[in-house]
Design a protein around this motif. Structure first.
Motif, mmCIF file in Angstrom:
data_model
loop_
_atom_site.group_PDB
_atom_site.id
_atom_site.type_symbol
_atom_site.label_atom_id
_atom_site.label_comp_id
_atom_site.label_asym_id
_atom_site.label_seq_id
_atom_site.Cartn_x
_atom_site.Cartn_y
_atom_site.Cartn_z
ATOM 1 N N ALA A 21 0.852 -1.206 0.000
ATOM 2 C CA ALA A 21 0.000 0.000 0.000
ATOM 3 C C ALA A 21 0.879 1.244 0.000
ATOM 4 O O ALA A 21 0.849 2.046 0.935
ATOM 5 N N PRO A 22 1.671 1.422 -1.055
ATOM 6 C CA PRO A 22 2.693 2.470 -1.042
ATOM 7 C C PRO A 22 2.142 3.889 -0.991
ATOM 8 O O PRO A 22 2.859 4.806 -0.567
ATOM 9 N N ASP A 23 0.894 4.080 -1.410
ATOM 10 C CA ASP A 23 0.343 5.434 -1.409
ATOM 11 C C ASP A 23 -0.399 5.771 -0.119
ATOM 12 O O ASP A 23 -0.914 6.879 0.049
ATOM 13 N N SER A 24 -0.475 4.842 0.828
ATOM 14 C CA SER A 24 -1.294 5.050 2.021
ATOM 15 C C SER A 24 -0.651 6.040 2.985
ATOM 16 O O SER A 24 0.572 6.091 3.139
ATOM 17 N N LEU A 25 -1.507 6.826 3.650
ATOM 18 C CA LEU A 25 -1.094 7.640 4.782
ATOM 19 C C LEU A 25 -1.119 6.773 6.030
ATOM 20 O O LEU A 25 -2.002 5.925 6.182
ATOM 21 N N VAL A 26 -0.192 6.983 6.944
ATOM 22 C CA VAL A 26 -0.187 6.278 8.223
ATOM 23 C C VAL A 26 -0.129 7.336 9.313
ATOM 24 O O VAL A 26 0.838 8.102 9.397
ATOM 25 N N LEU A 27 -1.189 7.365 10.144
ATOM 26 C CA LEU A 27 -1.332 8.437 11.118
ATOM 27 C C LEU A 27 -1.569 7.894 12.520
ATOM 28 O O LEU A 27 -2.327 6.950 12.710
ATOM 29 N N ASP A 28 -0.907 8.499 13.499
ATOM 30 C CA ASP A 28 -1.252 8.286 14.894
ATOM 31 C C ASP A 28 -2.417 9.207 15.240
ATOM 32 O O ASP A 28 -2.463 10.364 14.803
ATOM 33 N N VAL A 29 -3.356 8.684 16.026
ATOM 34 C CA VAL A 29 -4.525 9.458 16.438
ATOM 35 C C VAL A 29 -4.374 9.797 17.913
ATOM 36 O O VAL A 29 -4.110 8.920 18.740
ATOM 37 N N GLY A 30 -4.556 11.047 18.253
ATOM 38 C CA GLY A 30 -4.348 11.502 19.620
ATOM 39 C C GLY A 30 -5.524 11.253 20.540
ATOM 40 O O GLY A 30 -5.659 11.921 21.568
ATOM 41 N N ARG A 31 -6.360 10.294 20.198
ATOM 42 C CA ARG A 31 -7.508 9.940 21.031
ATOM 43 C C ARG A 31 -7.929 8.523 20.672
ATOM 44 O O ARG A 31 -7.625 8.034 19.593
ATOM 45 N N ASP A 32 -8.615 7.878 21.591
ATOM 46 C CA ASP A 32 -9.218 6.590 21.284
ATOM 47 C C ASP A 32 -10.604 6.816 20.704
ATOM 48 O O ASP A 32 -11.251 7.835 20.967
ATOM 49 N N PHE A 33 -11.071 5.875 19.913
ATOM 50 C CA PHE A 33 -12.399 5.999 19.327
ATOM 51 C C PHE A 33 -12.908 4.636 18.919
ATOM 52 O O PHE A 33 -12.133 3.701 18.709
ATOM 53 N N GLU A 34 -14.218 4.511 18.859
ATOM 54 C CA GLU A 34 -14.852 3.351 18.240
ATOM 55 C C GLU A 34 -15.272 3.726 16.827
ATOM 56 O O GLU A 34 -14.918 3.074 15.856
ATOM 57 N N THR A 35 -16.037 4.813 16.728
ATOM 58 C CA THR A 35 -16.348 5.411 15.429
ATOM 59 C C THR A 35 -15.870 6.850 15.468
ATOM 60 O O THR A 35 -16.254 7.607 16.362
ATOM 61 N N LEU A 36 -15.016 7.213 14.531
ATOM 62 C CA LEU A 36 -14.477 8.572 14.507
ATOM 63 C C LEU A 36 -15.560 9.516 14.007
ATOM 64 O O LEU A 36 -16.049 9.371 12.881
ATOM 65 N N PRO A 37 -15.981 10.484 14.818
ATOM 66 C CA PRO A 37 -17.114 11.344 14.443
ATOM 67 C C PRO A 37 -16.770 12.313 13.319
ATOM 68 O O PRO A 37 -15.594 12.584 13.058
ATOM 69 N N PRO A 38 -17.802 12.842 12.658
ATOM 70 C CA PRO A 38 -17.572 13.701 11.493
ATOM 71 C C PRO A 38 -16.649 14.880 11.748
ATOM 72 O O PRO A 38 -15.767 15.168 10.936
ATOM 73 N N ALA A 39 -16.817 15.563 12.881
ATOM 74 C CA ALA A 39 -16.019 16.757 13.148
ATOM 75 C C ALA A 39 -14.533 16.443 13.218
ATOM 76 O O ALA A 39 -13.695 17.277 12.866
ATOM 77 N N VAL A 40 -14.204 15.237 13.674
ATOM 78 C CA VAL A 40 -12.805 14.831 13.749
ATOM 79 C C VAL A 40 -12.354 14.218 12.417
ATOM 80 O O VAL A 40 -11.269 14.519 11.916
ATOM 81 N N ALA A 41 -13.199 13.366 11.840
ATOM 82 C CA ALA A 41 -12.836 12.707 10.586
ATOM 83 C C ALA A 41 -12.529 13.722 9.492
ATOM 84 O O ALA A 41 -11.616 13.519 8.676
#
Length: 264
Positions: A21-41
């Motif tokens: 997956a050479p084009d993928s972004l890999v990000l650390d998220v500064g919070r835990d989540f089950e479903t990431l809400p729209p305002a954050v996503a």
């Protein structure tokens, strides 16, 4: 830390990303989540080239479903479900994004590297993003087959999807002994940790120690580590399931849960 930060990869997991997956972004998220809400996503738009929010027809859902699933299916831009674990991937961004939840700080590094590698492999296979698009309109039939509460149906659906994906990913992992030996060892080690309980699962369910939905989750996790699940889960460890996908899963559930009710 900020909500999202780019994660630096090295060694074997960096090589796997480049290979799968050479084009993928890999990000650390500064919070835990089950479903990431729209305002954050939507903040992902600052890092991705563009956003491609997905939504699913309301007809796919039974009348009674967990709130998180109803929200996930809606037109709101949401990412992830409670069944996703520590590392989540999505194609709702361009390029695709792999998200490492805050809880990963408590995950052994060797296993976290494997979870990242697993996400890259799944992206390369072009599998659906979750069990909901996998089942599609058949989710209503699965709900009827399970015949218990919406949380049980959710758990069974997520497990069945996990097994179907695992039938494909395990072929990849099994060939990593030479090219990615540390990640291969992590895959084998995770399987060894599962193996001890597999033979006892039917007895645990019969004694009421483990719910059938939880047993399904456990057995389906074993499939992706190339273990041999006991009956009735062995029927999911087949080429027929890989080929016939959700239709096969619903037939399995209809037969299996009908038998459970007859035996009760």
């Amino acid at each position: 830390m900020a909500t999202f930060e780019r994660r630096s990869l090295t060694g074997e997991v960096a090589a796997v990303r480049e290979a799968y997956a050479p084009d993928s972004l890999v990000l650390d998220v500064g919070r835990d989540f089950e479903t990431l809400p729209p305002a954050v996503a939507e903040d992902l738009g600052l890092l991705a080239d563009s956003l491609a929010p997905a939504s699913y027809p309301s007809e796919w859902l039974p009348d009674d479903v967990p709130e998180t699933l109803a929200h996930y299916a809606s037109s709101d831009f949401t990412i992830g479900l409670p069944s996703d674990g520590t590392v989540v991937w999505t194609r709702q961004t361009v390029p695709p994004t792999v998200l490492v939840k805050f809880r990963a700080r408590g995950t052994p590094d060797e296993f976290l590297q494997f979870l990242l590698a697993e996400a890259f492999v799944e992206l390369s296979l072009d599998v659906p993003e979750s069990f909901l698009p996998f089942f599609g309109e058949r989710y209503v039939a699965l709900d009827a087959a399970v015949g218990s509460g919406p949380a049980d149906v959710f758990q069974v659906a997520a497990a069945l999807y996990d097994a179907w994906v695992g039938l494909q990913t395990r072929e990849v992992f099994a060939g990593w002994g030479d090219d990615y030996p540390d990640l291969y060892d992590s895959w084998r080690d995770a399987g060894d940790r599962l193996a001890g309980r597999l033979d006892d699962l039917p007895a645990e369910v019969a004694r009421g120690k483990t719910s059938f939905a939880a047993a399904t989750e456990y057995a389906c996790s074993a499939v992706k580590h190339d273990l041999d699940p006991p009956a009735p889960f062995a029927a999911l460890d087949t080429q027929a399931y890989r080929d016939h996908e959700a239709e096969y899963a619903v037939r399995w559930a209809e037969k299996t849960f009908a038998q459970l009710r007859d035996d009760a």
